[in-house]
Motif scaffolding. Sequence first.
Motif, PDB file in Angstrom:
ATOM      1  N   ARG A 115      19.435   3.904   4.207  1.00  0.00           N
ATOM      2  CA  ARG A 115      18.998   4.575   3.243  1.00  0.00           C
ATOM      3  C   ARG A 115      17.447   3.293   3.020  1.00  0.00           C
ATOM      4  O   ARG A 115      16.695   3.902   2.399  1.00  0.00           O
ATOM      5  N   ILE A 116      18.230   2.453   2.930  1.00  0.00           N
ATOM      6  CA  ILE A 116      16.806   1.269   2.924  1.00  0.00           C
ATOM      7  C   ILE A 116      15.592   0.521   4.098  1.00  0.00           C
ATOM      8  O   ILE A 116      15.951   0.265   4.999  1.00  0.00           O
ATOM      9  N   GLN A 117      14.252   0.757   2.893  1.00  0.00           N
ATOM     10  CA  GLN A 117      13.114   0.578   4.142  1.00  0.00           C
ATOM     11  C   GLN A 117      13.212  -0.853   4.074  1.00  0.00           C
ATOM     12  O   GLN A 117      13.236  -1.444   2.512  1.00  0.00           O
ATOM     13  N   PRO A 118      12.833  -1.625   4.840  1.00  0.00           N
ATOM     14  CA  PRO A 118      12.495  -3.001   4.944  1.00  0.00           C
ATOM     15  C   PRO A 118      10.871  -3.026   3.827  1.00  0.00           C
ATOM     16  O   PRO A 118      10.294  -2.216   4.808  1.00  0.00           O
ATOM     17  N   THR A 119      10.654  -4.533   3.690  1.00  0.00           N
ATOM     18  CA  THR A 119       9.858  -4.159   2.997  1.00  0.00           C
ATOM     19  C   THR A 119       8.641  -5.031   3.887  1.00  0.00           C
ATOM     20  O   THR A 119       9.689  -6.404   4.562  1.00  0.00           O
ATOM     21  N   VAL A 120       7.832  -4.784   4.190  1.00  0.00           N
ATOM     22  CA  VAL A 120       6.775  -5.596   6.354  1.00  0.00           C
ATOM     23  C   VAL A 120       5.978  -6.273   5.133  1.00  0.00           C
ATOM     24  O   VAL A 120       5.202  -5.852   4.191  1.00  0.00           O
ATOM     25  N   TRP A 121       5.609  -8.012   5.111  1.00  0.00           N
ATOM     26  CA  TRP A 121       4.639  -8.458   4.243  1.00  0.00           C
ATOM     27  C   TRP A 121       4.276  -8.977   5.735  1.00  0.00           C
ATOM     28  O   TRP A 121       4.794 -10.028   6.534  1.00  0.00           O
ATOM     29  N   SER A 122       2.553  -9.221   6.118  1.00  0.00           N
ATOM     30  CA  SER A 122       1.480  -9.513   7.166  1.00  0.00           C
ATOM     31  C   SER A 122       1.637 -11.416   7.119  1.00  0.00           C
ATOM     32  O   SER A 122       1.564 -11.537   5.709  1.00  0.00           O
ATOM     33  N   ALA A 123       0.394 -11.785   7.661  1.00  0.00           N
ATOM     34  CA  ALA A 123      -0.187 -13.212   7.287  1.00  0.00           C
ATOM     35  C   ALA A 123      -1.604 -13.387   5.991  1.00  0.00           C
ATOM     36  O   ALA A 123      -0.881 -13.611   5.087  1.00  0.00           O
ATOM     37  N   VAL A 124      -1.546 -12.076   6.056  1.00  0.00           N
ATOM     38  CA  VAL A 124      -2.410 -11.824   4.643  1.00  0.00           C
ATOM     39  C   VAL A 124      -1.538 -11.099   3.983  1.00  0.00           C
ATOM     40  O   VAL A 124      -1.798 -11.901   2.708  1.00  0.00           O
ATOM     41  N   ASP A 125      -0.801 -10.525   3.538  1.00  0.00           N
ATOM     42  CA  ASP A 125      -0.393 -10.003   2.469  1.00  0.00           C
ATOM     43  C   ASP A 125       0.483 -11.507   2.035  1.00  0.00           C
ATOM     44  O   ASP A 125       1.586 -11.807   0.551  1.00  0.00           O
ATOM     45  N   LEU A 126       1.320 -12.447   3.141  1.00  0.00           N
ATOM     46  CA  LEU A 126       1.311 -13.187   2.671  1.00  0.00           C
ATOM     47  C   LEU A 126       0.473 -15.003   2.066  1.00  0.00           C
ATOM     48  O   LEU A 126       0.693 -15.934   0.965  1.00  0.00           O
TER      49      LEU A 126
END
Lengths: 265, 288
Positions: free
Chosen positions: A204-215
């Motif tokens: 049920r847990i969806q991973p959070t996804v961070w890209s280089a831009v998000d970081l």
Amino acid sequence: MALHIVVMAKQVLDPETPLSAFRIEGNRVAAASNMAPVVNGFDEQAVEAALRIKEAIDGTHITVLSYGTGFALDVIKKPLAMGADDLVLLQDPAFENTIDPMLTVAALVAAVRKLGDVDLVLAGRQASDWDNAQVPAGIAETLGWPIATIAKAVEVDGTTVRVQRVLPDGHELVEAGLSAVVTVSNELGAPRYPNMRGIMGARRIQPTVWSAVDLGIEPASVAPAFEMVSLTKPESRVETEMITGEDDADAGRKLALRLREEHLV
Amino acid sequence: MLAGPSVGDAAQTAIAHGAEVVYAVESPVLADAPPDAVVAAAAATVAVAGPRIVLGAKTLLGRDVMPRLAFRLGTALASDCTSLALDADGRLLATRPTYGGNADATVRCLGTPAVASLRPGTVDALEADPARTGDVVAVDAAIDASVVRTRSVERVEQAAEGLRLEDARVIVSGGRGLGGPEPFEQLEALASLLGGAVGASRAACDAGWVPTSYQVGLTGKTVTPELYIAVGISGASQHMAGCANAKAIVAINKDAGANIFKDARFGVIGDWAKVLPAFAEQLHELLD
């Protein structure tokens, strides 16, 4: 105050892959179809260390961070099934798994800063692909946090982390103030198996996804430390002389005689 | 670079072994070599000496110090190298085992300085010659006690039973194939006959058959005996990483396809429980 632990977990090719299925093509390890990815073994032990702290300290929150590309969700979700609370994937086409750790460290540092309230970063002592054993050190150094390596036990007491380190002939108890980085070794003991509740919960847990831009990092501006020149299978350096006899015991006796001839005993 | 509360005769020893300049960092904070303080000492030395290449060893201390030093200097560490060379432009080429020993990577180090650590036992020290001369330069690193943020509270050394694995000329090592702790008694007897020590694979240590201190391999000890007798050890790369520099490896294993035979000088395919007693008995006769 709630304790926030980050566990860094890497998806690697199964190190138990038979040598015959291990291929190198163009300075990269080629993933044959029968080479399944797994969570790096020492990183699973880091998850276990985090879960033991969580059992001891109410309100502990465990975030798993994983850097890379091409995640197999059912694999990288295993720490959630074991009992971790969140999963953040640092995923970007630039985040290739290379021997160079500079971008890995930059991205993981940015992620720890973005999370903001991290007290403790746990990781395996090394990853079974590049065996660099330096991303945790790079993170501690960049964040200016203390580090303790090769732990077989990790305890948090207030704002102090207490670590039993494995030494070649014994152990050492060290302590450091939080926030800190700790790397975990196999002597911690086997990581727990996910139970059915954990597995269902992880679904049920969806991973959070961070890209280089998000970081907020620009991969091209992170200077690499290394350029790969070659990646090769090591040559066998010796001619093996097989000792045979009428039976196993006879072979054993002949082995002794042969070693004596060679002045090895 | 030498670092400690007092460098003493070590500077002359380093010069006798070929050092041309010894940078000496002396501070009471360096007693017992806390990694935090040694990193500070090394960074201060690099600032004074301005080297193009910084080398260390992947020892217990080097394992902690070298990666941190590399990142403090703005680069990463070529870790656990088995050979080093220079390219035509004078850049460091570092070769190191990866994938648990299944792949050798050679990388060109792009950092200034380049930073690398060597696997213990991969190079021999230059023979000491007291006639060699060199300079000793004191580095004023001004290391404050506050740099030590990971504090050692207690260090417990298990009483070493006899010979240290790292010093042993002969090692008799056991693995998963032994099936339990009892067979290690036979290995102990054989090691004692040969004046050697007993080692083990990670599988045998993780199973609790022998203490962790017996472990030879990538995550255990790196050993360089004249003779390494591997009994019931399959020879996973991560184990071989710890014993590949033995002068001769002898493998006893019932699986003819075991990886250990690839690196073995002598091999016996058979049941260790039958091979080993006869082997030991014959050795007794030869050596008595």
